[in-house]
Enzyme design. Structure first.
Site, PDB file in Angstrom:
ATOM      1  N   HIS A 142       0.874  -1.137   0.043  1.00  0.00           N
ATOM      2  CA  HIS A 142      -0.074  -0.151   0.077  1.00  0.00           C
ATOM      3  C   HIS A 142       0.873   1.204  -0.018  1.00  0.00           C
ATOM      4  CE1 HIS A 142      -3.163  -2.941   0.708  1.00  0.00           C
ATOM      5  NE2 HIS A 142      -3.947  -2.224  -0.080  1.00  0.00           N
ATOM      6  N   ARG A 162     -10.830   3.609  -1.123  1.00  0.00           N
ATOM      7  CA  ARG A 162     -10.006   2.976  -0.070  1.00  0.00           C
ATOM      8  C   ARG A 162     -10.529   3.595   1.120  1.00  0.00           C
ATOM      9  NH1 ARG A 162      -5.856   1.833  -3.846  1.00  0.00           N
ATOM     10  NH2 ARG A 162      -5.404  -0.216  -4.410  1.00  0.00           N
ATOM     11  N   ARG A 214     -15.740   1.196  -1.123  1.00  0.00           N
ATOM     12  CA  ARG A 214     -15.437  -0.045  -0.283  1.00  0.00           C
ATOM     13  C   ARG A 214     -15.545   0.219   1.076  1.00  0.00           C
ATOM     14  NH1 ARG A 214      -9.627  -2.502  -1.534  1.00  0.00           N
ATOM     15  NH2 ARG A 214      -8.926  -1.089  -0.185  1.00  0.00           N
ATOM     16  N   GLU A 246     -11.160 -11.181  -4.811  1.00  0.00           N
ATOM     17  CA  GLU A 246      -9.715 -11.112  -4.365  1.00  0.00           C
ATOM     18  C   GLU A 246      -9.057 -12.035  -3.837  1.00  0.00           C
ATOM     19  OE1 GLU A 246      -8.799  -7.190  -2.374  1.00  0.00           O
ATOM     20  OE2 GLU A 246     -10.430  -7.554  -1.168  1.00  0.00           O
ATOM     21  N   ASN A 291      -4.425  -7.201  -6.748  1.00  0.00           N
ATOM     22  CA  ASN A 291      -3.539  -6.975  -5.876  1.00  0.00           C
ATOM     23  C   ASN A 291      -3.367  -8.057  -4.835  1.00  0.00           C
ATOM     24  OD1 ASN A 291      -3.005  -4.637  -7.268  1.00  0.00           O
ATOM     25  ND2 ASN A 291      -3.901  -3.515  -5.727  1.00  0.00           N
ATOM     26  N   ASP A 292      -4.663  -8.489  -4.237  1.00  0.00           N
ATOM     27  CA  ASP A 292      -4.527  -9.561  -3.483  1.00  0.00           C
ATOM     28  C   ASP A 292      -4.848 -10.749  -4.203  1.00  0.00           C
ATOM     29  OD1 ASP A 292      -4.285  -8.587  -0.719  1.00  0.00           O
ATOM     30  OD2 ASP A 292      -6.125  -7.478  -0.932  1.00  0.00           O
ATOM     31  N   ARG A 345       2.506  -9.666  -0.788  1.00  0.00           N
ATOM     32  CA  ARG A 345       2.848  -8.704  -1.987  1.00  0.00           C
ATOM     33  C   ARG A 345       3.563  -7.601  -1.254  1.00  0.00           C
ATOM     34  NH1 ARG A 345      -3.226  -6.018  -1.461  1.00  0.00           N
ATOM     35  NH2 ARG A 345      -2.530  -4.047  -2.443  1.00  0.00           N
ATOM     36  N   CYS A 348      -9.974  -3.563 -10.207  1.00  0.00           N
ATOM     37  CA  CYS A 348      -9.463  -2.315  -9.728  1.00  0.00           C
ATOM     38  C   CYS A 348      -8.121  -2.613  -9.251  1.00  0.00           C
ATOM     39  CB  CYS A 348     -10.538  -1.845  -8.616  1.00  0.00           C
ATOM     40  SG  CYS A 348     -10.663  -2.796  -7.254  1.00  0.00           S
TER      41      CYS A 348
HETATM   42  C1  PEP Z   1      -6.640  -5.379  -4.655  1.00  0.00           C
HETATM   43  O1  PEP Z   1      -6.324  -6.200  -3.552  1.00  0.00           O
HETATM   44  O2  PEP Z   1      -6.524  -5.571  -5.890  1.00  0.00           O
HETATM   45  C2  PEP Z   1      -7.319  -4.178  -4.288  1.00  0.00           C
HETATM   46  C3  PEP Z   1      -7.550  -3.233  -5.296  1.00  0.00           C
HETATM   47  O3  PEP Z   1      -7.459  -3.486  -2.949  1.00  0.00           O
HETATM   48  P1  PEP Z   1      -6.469  -3.047  -2.192  1.00  0.00           P
HETATM   49  O4  PEP Z   1      -5.144  -2.759  -2.965  1.00  0.00           O
HETATM   50  O5  PEP Z   1      -6.606  -2.011  -1.392  1.00  0.00           O
HETATM   51  O6  PEP Z   1      -5.952  -4.415  -1.159  1.00  0.00           O
HETATM   52 MG    MG Z   2      -7.173  -5.905  -1.794  1.00  0.00          MG
END
Ligand code: PEP
Ligand code: MG
Length: 591
Positions: A191, A298, A334, A437, A460-461, A471, A508
């Protein structure tokens, strides 16, 4: 001149002076300070020692009142040591004679003292070795903490060089002063990396030991496109980079006009391009870059940057401000995705267990909300109340099974009924969707489609849980790959199910903003992409240069490879065929 390679996570190039912030949790590097800064280091040291003595005395007083004088005496060894003028002299001498930082002097001298105690025969004295290390950590935390607080008091501009930065520290950086970030730790979609990208600050992470090789005041080139950092570049390197910066500026301004043009493929298929934001004030930039809505807000960042627990009014105000700034454009809120690397920045009720053994697999996100109903209900009330100010959708994160979604919806229903009883206005027809995710959600997309109005794939997750790679861990960052055939398979499957079951689908994760993946995603059937605002023009550029047929062919071919390297090379080659400039080093890649 030293050149270090790391992971590029936020594009752009900065040539500027370094400001180094040490780590609290690892070995402190030996860094030399210029002669003019020695007195300042001694001053910082003395202030931290005074503060540590004051803190220990306070803890002793509290212990004495609560537990009695006998137990309070355990603090006496610490107090005696921190006030020992002989120890202070050892620190000062080292700073003055060796010209090292206060952090290094404290680290080195106390490490040496602890070793001495630990080698003694007497068990009592061996124990004192642990006390010395305890004290060392306390003083280091004060020294480093104050340096971190000074981040935004830097005069002029600088690049932050740190072991790591938290997402909230990154979010608080003053963009006018902080021109780039380089860290020892971190992964592609941590993040911190996402925040740097959103702020438009070039960043390279996962450099492992950059804090050991840079001193405050050194000249740095931070290349967020290629992932390298040049320390004290020579004249030839500087010249090369100045030319490269001019080329990037020309490229950047060539994209400027795209914001007003539609995101339509060459054969006329419209693609909805939205933005991801963490704070309401990002809406203006997002819209100026061409976003037609916010696909991911977020909201947990409200907690990360707060001094105390946000109230329902704090939530409500943030959502209304965002809706008003959007002026009729849609907003996907979200619900809180706290936990893992997103920790609250204030002392409050212990919602998040900091000692959890596996935080990324633990009580985070929707799980945390379902275990702390007042936290969840407060947010849902605020979202519902805000819904009369503009079009919004509610999205639940980290759904891993159908029951979880049903439970979340039931709580939403309860909150709606309460509001109705109280005569509070809200919209009843708010679409409720989920993030896909977690692999279990991707595999169970059909069952979930019966309960959700829309899906948004959070790559991402999804990547980290599919390939089992944290990650934010730089040591295994090369294994974290969106181009992994298993990840592609899951995306394709979710797209197929959404299409068949008529569930609205978006994506996303950071992959949405990576030009290398744009053709693949369109070819898989995605028509709605939400990304960090600075990536919008570049993605629109790709969309306008390709046809859906071309993208389908790319997606079909990509799924025939069995390694992420092959997939990525293929995707870059295909992009190069349509947009050579974008493919050659300008983009940052997930893979
Ligand atoms: C993701 O996990 O792809 C996502 C968009 O949420 P975050 O990056 O906030 O975990
Ligand atoms: Mg996520």
């Amino acid at each position: 001149m030293i050149i270090q390679q790391g992971i590029p996570v936020s594009p752009g190039v900065a040539i500027t002076k370094a400001f180094v912030v040490d780590a609290t949790d690892s070995r402190v590097p030996r860094r030399i300070v210029p002669p003019s800064m020695v007195a300042e280091e001694v001053d910082r040291l003395k202030k931290s020692l005074d503060q540590a003595a004051e803190d220990i005395q306070h803890q002793r007083d509290v212990a004495s009142a609560k537990l009695g004088e006998d137990l309070a005496r355990i603090f006496d060894f610490h107090l005696g040591m921190i006030r020992d003028p002989h120890l202070t002299d050892q620190f000062v001498m080292m700073i003055e004679e060796d010209r090292v930082t206060a952090e290094y002097a404290v680290y080195f001298v106390m490490q040496r003292n602890a070793e001495k105690y630990k080698n003694l025969d007497n068990a009592y004295f061996r124990e004192r070795g642990t006390d010395v290390l305890d004290l060392q950590q306390r003083v280091l935390a004060l020294l480093i903490g104050s340096a971190r607080k000074e981040l935004n008091q830097i005069s002029g501009t600088a690049a932050i060089v740190a072991h790591d930065l938290t997402p909230s520290q990154t979010a608080a950086l003053d963009k006018d002063k902080i021109k780039a970030i380089a860290t020892d730790a971190g992964g592609r979609t941590s993040h911190t990396a996402i925040m740097a990208h959103a702020l438009g600050i070039p960043a390279v992470v996962g450099l492992e030991d950059i804090t050991s090789n840079v001193a405050t005041g050194d000249t740095l080139i931070i290349d967020g496109n290629r992932g390298c950092v040049v320390v004290n570049p020579d004249a030839a390197k500087l010249m090369e980079y100045r030319q490269y910066v001019r080329k990037l500026e020309r490229f950047e301004s060539s994209l400027g006009g795209l914001a007003q043009l539609p995101a339509v493929t060459k054969d006329g298929t419209p693609i909805t391009l939205q933005a991801n934001i963490e704070f309401p004030d990002e809406v203006a930039t997002a819209v100026s870059k061409g976003a037609v809505g916010i696909g991911l807000y977020r909201t947990e960042f409200l907690y990360l940057s707060a001094d105390s627990e946000p109230t329902e009014e704090d939530h409500y105000n943030a959502y209304v401000e965002t809706l008003l700034a959007l002026d009729g454009k849609p907003l996907t809120i979200r619900t809180l995705d706290l936990g893992a690397d997103k920790l609250v920045g204030y002392d409050g009720p212990p919602i998040i267990d900091l000692n959890e053994r596996n935080p990324f697999l633990g009580c985070r996100s929707i799980r945390l909300c379902l275990q702390h109903l007042p936290l969840f209900q407060t947010q849902l009330r605020a979202i519902l109340r805000a819904s009369v100010h503009g079009p919004l959708k509610i999205m639940f994160p980290l759904i891993s099974n159908v029951m979880e979604l049903r439970q979340a919806k039931m709580i939403l229903q309860d909150v709606m009924e309460d509001l109705e009883d109280q005569g509070v206005e809200f919209r009843r027809d708010i679409p409720v969707g989920i993030m896909i995710e977690v692999p279990s959600a991707a595999i169970q997309a059909k069952a979930l489609s019966r309960e959700a109005d829309f899906f948004s794939i959070g790559t991402n997750d999804l990547i980290q849980y599919t390939v089992a790679v944290d990650r934010s861990n730089e040591r295994i960052a090369s294994l974290y790959s969106g181009a992994h055939p298993a990840v592609l398979q899951l995306i394709k499957d979710v797209a197929r199910v959404s299409n068949r079951e008529k569930v609205e689908l978006g994506l996303c994760g950071e992959m949405a903003g990576d030009p290398a993946f744009a053709m693949l995603l369109i070819g898989c059937g995605l028509r709605n992409l939400s990304m960090t605002p600075p990536a919008l023009p570049e993605i629109k550029n790709v969309i306008r240069a390709v046809t859906v047929e071309q993208c389908k062919r790319v997606a079909r071919k990509a799924s025939t490879f069995d390694s992420d390297r092959q997939v990525l090379n293929f995707l870059r080659d295909e992009l190069r065929k349509v947009l050579p400039d974008v493919a050659d080093g300008r983009s940052i890649a997930i893979g």
